[in-house]
Design an enzyme around this catalytic site. Structure first.
Site, PDB file in Angstrom:
ATOM      1  N   ASN A  10      -2.213  11.468  -2.060  1.00 33.35           N
ATOM      2  CA  ASN A  10      -2.590  11.060  -0.695  1.00 33.35           C
ATOM      3  C   ASN A  10      -1.419  10.269  -0.121  1.00 33.35           C
ATOM      4  O   ASN A  10      -1.185   9.132  -0.517  1.00 33.35           O
ATOM      5  CB  ASN A  10      -3.855  10.191  -0.752  1.00 33.35           C
ATOM      6  CG  ASN A  10      -4.170   9.578   0.599  1.00 33.35           C
ATOM      7  OD1 ASN A  10      -3.705  10.059   1.628  1.00 33.35           O
ATOM      8  ND2 ASN A  10      -4.950   8.503   0.599  1.00 33.35           N
ATOM      9  N   TRP A  11      -0.715  10.888   0.807  1.00 33.77           N
ATOM     10  CA  TRP A  11       0.478  10.237   1.361  1.00 33.77           C
ATOM     11  C   TRP A  11       0.160   9.207   2.436  1.00 33.77           C
ATOM     12  O   TRP A  11       1.057   8.599   2.998  1.00 33.77           O
ATOM     13  CB  TRP A  11       1.424  11.304   1.928  1.00 33.77           C
ATOM     14  CG  TRP A  11       2.277  11.968   0.889  1.00 33.77           C
ATOM     15  CD1 TRP A  11       2.189  11.816  -0.466  1.00 33.77           C
ATOM     16  CD2 TRP A  11       3.365  12.878   1.120  1.00 33.77           C
ATOM     17  NE1 TRP A  11       3.146  12.574  -1.092  1.00 33.77           N
ATOM     18  CE2 TRP A  11       3.878  13.236  -0.143  1.00 33.77           C
ATOM     19  CE3 TRP A  11       3.943  13.436   2.257  1.00 33.77           C
ATOM     20  CZ2 TRP A  11       4.948  14.120  -0.296  1.00 33.77           C
ATOM     21  CZ3 TRP A  11       4.998  14.312   2.114  1.00 33.77           C
ATOM     22  CH2 TRP A  11       5.503  14.649   0.845  1.00 33.77           C
ATOM     23  N   LYS A  12      -1.105   9.037   2.753  1.00 29.90           N
ATOM     24  CA  LYS A  12      -1.505   8.089   3.804  1.00 29.90           C
ATOM     25  C   LYS A  12      -0.629   8.327   5.048  1.00 29.90           C
ATOM     26  O   LYS A  12      -0.328   9.472   5.354  1.00 29.90           O
ATOM     27  CB  LYS A  12      -1.398   6.644   3.295  1.00 29.90           C
ATOM     28  CG  LYS A  12      -2.076   6.460   1.927  1.00 29.90           C
ATOM     29  CD  LYS A  12      -2.110   5.031   1.504  1.00 29.90           C
ATOM     30  CE  LYS A  12      -2.518   4.912   0.052  1.00 29.90           C
ATOM     31  NZ  LYS A  12      -3.505   3.889  -0.186  1.00 29.90           N
ATOM     32  N   HIS A  97     -12.425   8.559   2.718  1.00 36.99           N
ATOM     33  CA  HIS A  97     -11.503   7.615   2.067  1.00 36.99           C
ATOM     34  C   HIS A  97     -11.844   6.194   2.533  1.00 36.99           C
ATOM     35  O   HIS A  97     -12.206   5.980   3.694  1.00 36.99           O
ATOM     36  CB  HIS A  97     -10.056   7.973   2.436  1.00 36.99           C
ATOM     37  CG  HIS A  97      -9.058   7.240   1.590  1.00 36.99           C
ATOM     38  ND1 HIS A  97      -8.728   5.931   1.820  1.00 36.99           N
ATOM     39  CD2 HIS A  97      -8.349   7.633   0.504  1.00 36.99           C
ATOM     40  CE1 HIS A  97      -7.846   5.535   0.915  1.00 36.99           C
ATOM     41  NE2 HIS A  97      -7.601   6.555   0.096  1.00 36.99           N
ATOM     42  N   GLU A  99     -10.063   3.814   3.358  1.00 40.60           N
ATOM     43  CA  GLU A  99      -9.270   3.332   4.497  1.00 40.60           C
ATOM     44  C   GLU A  99      -9.827   3.877   5.813  1.00 40.60           C
ATOM     45  O   GLU A  99      -9.670   3.269   6.863  1.00 40.60           O
ATOM     46  CB  GLU A  99      -7.790   3.687   4.292  1.00 40.60           C
ATOM     47  CG  GLU A  99      -7.179   2.830   3.186  1.00 40.60           C
ATOM     48  CD  GLU A  99      -5.949   3.398   2.514  1.00 40.60           C
ATOM     49  OE1 GLU A  99      -5.374   4.386   3.011  1.00 40.60           O
ATOM     50  OE2 GLU A  99      -5.568   2.858   1.454  1.00 40.60           O
ATOM     51  N   GLU A 167     -12.950   5.881  -6.212  1.00 45.65           N
ATOM     52  CA  GLU A 167     -11.842   5.003  -5.832  1.00 45.65           C
ATOM     53  C   GLU A 167     -12.373   3.599  -5.563  1.00 45.65           C
ATOM     54  O   GLU A 167     -12.790   3.288  -4.431  1.00 45.65           O
ATOM     55  CB  GLU A 167     -11.151   5.536  -4.575  1.00 45.65           C
ATOM     56  CG  GLU A 167     -10.476   6.871  -4.769  1.00 45.65           C
ATOM     57  CD  GLU A 167      -9.198   6.975  -3.943  1.00 45.65           C
ATOM     58  OE1 GLU A 167      -8.164   7.314  -4.518  1.00 45.65           O
ATOM     59  OE2 GLU A 167      -9.244   6.684  -2.733  1.00 45.65           O
ATOM     60  N   GLY A 173      -4.254   0.500  -3.321  1.00 48.68           N
ATOM     61  CA  GLY A 173      -3.224   0.013  -2.399  1.00 48.68           C
ATOM     62  C   GLY A 173      -2.465  -1.190  -2.916  1.00 48.68           C
ATOM     63  O   GLY A 173      -2.727  -1.711  -4.001  1.00 48.68           O
ATOM     64  N   SER A 214      -4.354   2.694  -7.779  1.00 53.45           N
ATOM     65  CA  SER A 214      -3.201   2.160  -8.518  1.00 53.45           C
ATOM     66  C   SER A 214      -2.832   2.984  -9.750  1.00 53.45           C
ATOM     67  O   SER A 214      -2.427   2.428 -10.776  1.00 53.45           O
ATOM     68  CB  SER A 214      -3.435   0.695  -8.906  1.00 53.45           C
ATOM     69  OG  SER A 214      -3.584  -0.093  -7.755  1.00 53.45           O
ATOM     70  N   GLY A 235      -2.251   7.521  -4.583  1.00 56.19           N
ATOM     71  CA  GLY A 235      -1.729   7.113  -3.285  1.00 56.19           C
ATOM     72  C   GLY A 235      -0.241   6.837  -3.357  1.00 56.19           C
ATOM     73  O   GLY A 235       0.581   7.750  -3.393  1.00 56.19           O
TER      74      GLY A 235
HETATM   75  C1  PEP Z   1      -5.449   6.226  -2.299  1.00 56.76           C
HETATM   76  O1  PEP Z   1      -4.900   6.000  -1.227  1.00 56.76           O
HETATM   77  O2  PEP Z   1      -6.342   7.089  -2.373  1.00 56.76           O
HETATM   78  C2  PEP Z   1      -5.042   5.472  -3.491  1.00 56.76           C
HETATM   79  C3  PEP Z   1      -5.644   5.680  -4.626  1.00 56.76           C
HETATM   80  O3  PEP Z   1      -4.000   4.575  -3.319  1.00 56.76           O
HETATM   81  P1  PEP Z   1      -3.122   3.878  -4.463  1.00 56.76           P
HETATM   82  O4  PEP Z   1      -2.854   4.899  -5.533  1.00 56.76           O
HETATM   83  O5  PEP Z   1      -1.884   3.467  -3.747  1.00 56.76           O
HETATM   84  O6  PEP Z   1      -3.911   2.718  -4.991  1.00 56.76           O
END
Ligand code: PEP
Length: 255
Positions: A10-12, A97, A99, A167, A173, A214, A235
Protein backbone atom coordinates in the site's frame (compact mmCIF):
# COMPACT_ATOMS: atom_id res chain seq x y z
CA UNK A 1 -4.64 -20.00 -5.33
CA UNK A 2 -4.64 -20.09 -1.54
CA UNK A 3 -1.21 -21.72 -1.35
CA UNK A 4 0.70 -18.77 -2.88
CA UNK A 5 1.53 -16.09 -0.34
CA UNK A 6 -0.15 -12.81 -1.16
CA UNK A 7 1.99 -9.72 -0.49
CA UNK A 8 0.27 -6.40 -1.04
CA UNK A 9 2.05 -3.03 -1.01
CA UNK A 10 0.00 0.00 0.00
CA UNK A 11 1.86 3.05 -1.26
CA UNK A 12 -0.54 5.45 0.46
CA UNK A 13 -0.04 9.00 -0.98
CA UNK A 14 3.55 8.32 -2.07
CA UNK A 15 5.83 8.79 -3.97
CA UNK A 16 5.78 12.48 -4.95
CA UNK A 17 6.33 12.02 -8.70
CA UNK A 18 5.55 9.65 -11.54
CA UNK A 19 9.27 9.21 -12.24
CA UNK A 20 9.83 7.90 -8.71
CA UNK A 21 6.75 5.70 -8.97
CA UNK A 22 8.05 4.14 -12.20
CA UNK A 23 11.49 3.62 -10.71
CA UNK A 24 10.16 1.91 -7.57
CA UNK A 25 7.61 -0.19 -9.44
CA UNK A 26 10.05 -1.49 -12.06
CA UNK A 27 12.60 -2.39 -9.37
CA UNK A 28 9.99 -4.25 -7.32
CA UNK A 29 8.63 -5.98 -10.40
CA UNK A 30 12.05 -7.23 -11.46
CA UNK A 31 12.55 -9.11 -8.17
CA UNK A 32 8.94 -10.17 -7.70
CA UNK A 33 8.37 -11.61 -11.15
CA UNK A 34 10.82 -14.49 -10.57
CA UNK A 35 9.10 -15.67 -7.38
CA UNK A 36 6.89 -18.72 -7.93
CA UNK A 37 5.29 -18.89 -4.51
CA UNK A 38 4.28 -15.28 -4.15
CA UNK A 39 1.59 -13.12 -5.72
CA UNK A 40 2.58 -9.45 -5.43
CA UNK A 41 0.10 -6.59 -5.76
CA UNK A 42 1.14 -2.94 -5.57
CA UNK A 43 -1.51 -0.35 -4.77
CA UNK A 44 -0.20 3.07 -5.85
CA UNK A 45 -2.16 6.33 -5.83
CA UNK A 46 -4.88 6.30 -8.53
CA UNK A 47 -3.07 8.95 -10.56
CA UNK A 48 -0.17 6.56 -11.36
CA UNK A 49 -2.22 3.50 -12.28
CA UNK A 50 -2.55 4.10 -16.03
CA UNK A 51 1.17 4.68 -16.41
CA UNK A 52 2.37 1.79 -14.22
CA UNK A 53 -0.01 -0.57 -15.95
CA UNK A 54 2.20 -0.42 -19.03
CA UNK A 55 4.92 -2.28 -17.09
CA UNK A 56 2.70 -5.26 -16.24
CA UNK A 57 3.65 -8.36 -18.18
CA UNK A 58 3.00 -11.67 -16.41
CA UNK A 59 0.63 -12.68 -13.61
CA UNK A 60 2.97 -12.67 -10.64
CA UNK A 61 2.91 -8.91 -10.14
CA UNK A 62 -0.30 -6.91 -10.40
CA UNK A 63 -1.75 -3.53 -9.53
CA UNK A 64 -4.56 -2.65 -7.17
CA UNK A 65 -6.07 0.58 -5.87
CA UNK A 66 -6.49 1.99 -2.37
CA UNK A 67 -10.16 2.94 -2.40
CA UNK A 68 -13.33 3.07 -4.48
CA UNK A 69 -16.74 4.73 -4.36
CA UNK A 70 -19.94 2.71 -4.11
CA UNK A 71 -21.83 4.00 -7.14
CA UNK A 72 -20.77 3.32 -10.70
CA UNK A 73 -21.46 6.83 -11.97
CA UNK A 74 -22.89 10.12 -10.83
CA UNK A 75 -22.12 13.53 -9.40
CA UNK A 76 -19.43 12.40 -6.95
CA UNK A 77 -16.61 14.86 -7.52
CA UNK A 78 -13.20 13.38 -6.81
CA UNK A 79 -14.38 9.79 -6.45
CA UNK A 80 -13.55 6.79 -8.67
CA UNK A 81 -16.08 4.04 -9.33
CA UNK A 82 -15.61 0.25 -9.23
CA UNK A 83 -16.64 0.09 -12.91
CA UNK A 84 -13.94 2.61 -13.84
CA UNK A 85 -11.31 0.64 -11.93
CA UNK A 86 -12.36 -2.60 -13.52
CA UNK A 87 -12.41 -1.03 -17.02
CA UNK A 88 -8.67 -0.37 -16.63
CA UNK A 89 -8.06 -4.07 -16.06
CA UNK A 90 -7.29 -3.54 -12.35
CA UNK A 91 -8.58 -6.42 -10.30
CA UNK A 92 -8.12 -5.53 -6.61
CA UNK A 93 -9.19 -2.74 -4.30
CA UNK A 94 -8.36 -1.98 -0.67
CA UNK A 95 -11.53 -1.07 1.24
CA UNK A 96 -11.90 0.22 4.80
CA UNK A 97 -8.26 1.10 5.43
CA UNK A 98 -7.99 2.73 8.87
CA UNK A 99 -6.59 5.90 7.29
CA UNK A 100 -9.83 6.21 5.27
CA UNK A 101 -11.98 5.33 8.26
CA UNK A 102 -10.16 8.13 10.12
CA UNK A 103 -11.37 10.50 7.36
CA UNK A 104 -14.98 9.57 8.08
CA UNK A 105 -15.62 6.26 6.32
CA UNK A 106 -18.18 4.31 8.37
CA UNK A 107 -18.82 0.56 8.57
CA UNK A 108 -21.96 1.13 6.48
CA UNK A 109 -19.97 2.88 3.74
CA UNK A 110 -17.43 0.07 3.83
CA UNK A 111 -20.27 -2.40 3.37
CA UNK A 112 -21.64 -0.51 0.35
CA UNK A 113 -18.16 -0.26 -1.18
CA UNK A 114 -17.55 -4.00 -0.70
CA UNK A 115 -20.84 -4.87 -2.43
CA UNK A 116 -20.22 -2.43 -5.30
CA UNK A 117 -16.65 -3.65 -5.84
CA UNK A 118 -17.73 -7.30 -5.94
CA UNK A 119 -20.49 -6.45 -8.40
CA UNK A 120 -17.85 -4.91 -10.68
CA UNK A 121 -15.80 -8.13 -10.46
CA UNK A 122 -13.05 -6.72 -8.22
CA UNK A 123 -11.28 -8.63 -5.45
CA UNK A 124 -11.68 -6.81 -2.13
CA UNK A 125 -8.92 -6.36 0.43
CA UNK A 126 -11.04 -5.52 3.46
CA UNK A 127 -9.12 -3.85 6.30
CA UNK A 128 -10.23 -4.33 9.89
CA UNK A 129 -8.54 -3.64 13.21
CA UNK A 130 -8.83 -2.02 16.59
CA UNK A 131 -7.40 1.32 17.68
CA UNK A 132 -6.30 -0.06 21.04
CA UNK A 133 -6.24 -3.29 22.99
CA UNK A 134 -8.02 -3.76 26.29
CA UNK A 135 -7.76 -6.52 28.85
CA UNK A 136 -11.41 -7.54 28.53
CA UNK A 137 -11.16 -8.39 24.85
CA UNK A 138 -13.54 -5.70 23.60
CA UNK A 139 -11.21 -5.30 20.62
CA UNK A 140 -12.13 -8.79 19.45
CA UNK A 141 -15.83 -7.89 19.49
CA UNK A 142 -15.00 -4.71 17.55
CA UNK A 143 -13.22 -6.65 14.79
CA UNK A 144 -15.97 -9.29 14.67
CA UNK A 145 -18.51 -6.50 14.26
CA UNK A 146 -16.51 -4.73 11.52
CA UNK A 147 -16.43 -7.97 9.52
CA UNK A 148 -20.12 -8.77 10.02
CA UNK A 149 -21.17 -5.31 8.80
CA UNK A 150 -18.71 -5.20 5.89
CA UNK A 151 -19.84 -8.61 4.61
CA UNK A 152 -23.58 -8.06 5.00
CA UNK A 153 -25.19 -9.35 1.80
CA UNK A 154 -21.94 -10.87 0.53
CA UNK A 155 -22.81 -14.33 -0.74
CA UNK A 156 -20.80 -17.55 -0.44
CA UNK A 157 -19.96 -17.51 -4.13
CA UNK A 158 -18.12 -14.19 -3.72
CA UNK A 159 -15.91 -15.38 -0.85
CA UNK A 160 -12.89 -16.29 -3.05
CA UNK A 161 -12.78 -12.57 -3.93
CA UNK A 162 -12.60 -11.49 -0.30
CA UNK A 163 -9.26 -10.97 1.45
CA UNK A 164 -9.34 -9.75 5.04
CA UNK A 165 -6.36 -7.73 6.27
CA UNK A 166 -5.99 -7.47 10.02
CA UNK A 167 -4.36 -4.10 10.62
CA UNK A 168 -4.23 -3.03 14.27
CA UNK A 169 -4.27 0.78 14.10
CA UNK A 170 -1.78 1.08 16.96
CA UNK A 171 0.77 -0.85 14.89
CA UNK A 172 0.38 1.07 11.60
CA UNK A 173 2.50 3.88 10.20
CA UNK A 174 5.38 5.87 11.54
CA UNK A 175 3.59 6.78 14.77
CA UNK A 176 3.00 3.12 15.61
CA UNK A 177 3.31 2.30 19.31
CA UNK A 178 5.07 -0.94 18.42
CA UNK A 179 4.79 -3.65 15.81
CA UNK A 180 2.24 -6.28 16.75
CA UNK A 181 3.67 -9.66 17.70
CA UNK A 182 3.05 -12.81 15.67
CA UNK A 183 0.88 -13.96 18.62
CA UNK A 184 -1.23 -10.78 18.43
CA UNK A 185 -1.81 -11.49 14.73
CA UNK A 186 -2.47 -15.18 15.39
CA UNK A 187 -5.14 -14.41 17.98
CA UNK A 188 -7.00 -12.19 15.51
CA UNK A 189 -6.57 -14.49 12.53
CA UNK A 190 -8.25 -17.22 14.63
CA UNK A 191 -11.03 -14.79 15.55
CA UNK A 192 -11.53 -13.86 11.87
CA UNK A 193 -11.82 -17.55 10.95
CA UNK A 194 -14.41 -18.06 13.71
CA UNK A 195 -16.43 -15.06 12.55
CA UNK A 196 -16.34 -16.29 8.96
CA UNK A 197 -17.31 -19.82 9.97
CA UNK A 198 -20.26 -18.50 11.91
CA UNK A 199 -21.34 -16.52 8.83
CA UNK A 200 -20.56 -18.99 6.04
CA UNK A 201 -19.89 -22.45 7.56
CA UNK A 202 -17.29 -24.48 5.61
CA UNK A 203 -17.02 -22.03 2.72
CA UNK A 204 -15.13 -19.63 4.96
CA UNK A 205 -11.88 -21.40 4.00
CA UNK A 206 -11.97 -19.52 0.71
CA UNK A 207 -11.22 -16.20 2.38
CA UNK A 208 -7.57 -15.24 2.63
CA UNK A 209 -6.31 -13.47 5.75
CA UNK A 210 -3.41 -11.01 5.83
CA UNK A 211 -1.57 -9.15 8.56
CA UNK A 212 -0.52 -5.50 8.18
CA UNK A 213 1.19 -3.01 10.50
CA UNK A 214 4.92 -2.12 10.59
CA UNK A 215 5.93 -5.20 8.60
CA UNK A 216 9.58 -5.06 7.54
CA UNK A 217 12.33 -7.29 6.21
CA UNK A 218 13.10 -8.56 9.72
CA UNK A 219 9.65 -9.50 11.05
CA UNK A 220 7.87 -10.65 7.86
CA UNK A 221 8.91 -14.28 8.17
CA UNK A 222 7.83 -14.47 11.81
CA UNK A 223 4.30 -13.32 10.88
CA UNK A 224 4.12 -15.61 7.87
CA UNK A 225 5.21 -18.67 9.84
CA UNK A 226 3.42 -18.16 13.14
CA UNK A 227 0.17 -16.27 12.60
CA UNK A 228 -1.87 -18.62 10.36
CA UNK A 229 -2.05 -15.97 7.66
CA UNK A 230 -1.95 -16.12 3.87
CA UNK A 231 0.14 -13.01 3.36
CA UNK A 232 0.93 -9.44 4.34
CA UNK A 233 -0.28 -5.90 3.69
CA UNK A 234 2.77 -3.67 3.75
CA UNK A 235 2.75 0.13 3.93
CA UNK A 236 5.99 2.11 4.33
CA UNK A 237 8.30 -0.80 3.59
CA UNK A 238 6.63 -1.35 0.19
CA UNK A 239 8.05 2.00 -0.95
CA UNK A 240 11.59 0.79 -0.44
CA UNK A 241 12.31 -1.75 -3.20
CA UNK A 242 15.24 -3.26 -1.28
CA UNK A 243 13.29 -3.84 1.94
CA UNK A 244 10.17 -4.92 0.05
CA UNK A 245 12.23 -7.47 -1.89
CA UNK A 246 13.45 -8.91 1.42
CA UNK A 247 9.82 -9.32 2.50
CA UNK A 248 8.95 -10.98 -0.80
CA UNK A 249 11.89 -13.36 -0.48
CA UNK A 250 10.81 -14.31 3.06
CA UNK A 251 7.39 -15.19 1.64
CA UNK A 252 8.91 -17.15 -1.23
CA UNK A 253 10.95 -19.30 1.14
CA UNK A 254 8.19 -20.28 3.59
CA UNK A 255 7.85 -24.05 3.61
C1 PEP B 1 -0.74 0.18 5.79
O1 PEP B 1 -0.71 1.34 5.38
O2 PEP B 1 -1.65 -0.59 5.44
C2 PEP B 1 0.32 -0.28 6.70
C3 PEP B 1 0.29 -1.49 7.17
O3 PEP B 1 1.32 0.63 6.98
P1 PEP B 1 2.75 0.33 7.64
O4 PEP B 1 3.27 -0.95 7.06
O5 PEP B 1 3.57 1.51 7.24
O6 PEP B 1 2.55 0.23 9.12
Amino acid sequence: MKSKKLIIGNWKMYPASIEEARDKFTKIKKGASVLRNVQTIICPPFIYIGDLKKFITGRRVGLGVQNTWYENEGAYTGEVSPAQISSLGISSVIIGHSERRALGETDEMVNKKVSAALKAGLAVILCVGESERDRDGHYLKHIDNQIRIALRAVSRKDLPKIIIAYEPIWAIGKNALRAASAEDALEVSILIKKTLTSLYKKNADNVRILYGGSVNGKNAQEFLCNSQIDGLLVGRASLNPIVFSEILKSAENIK
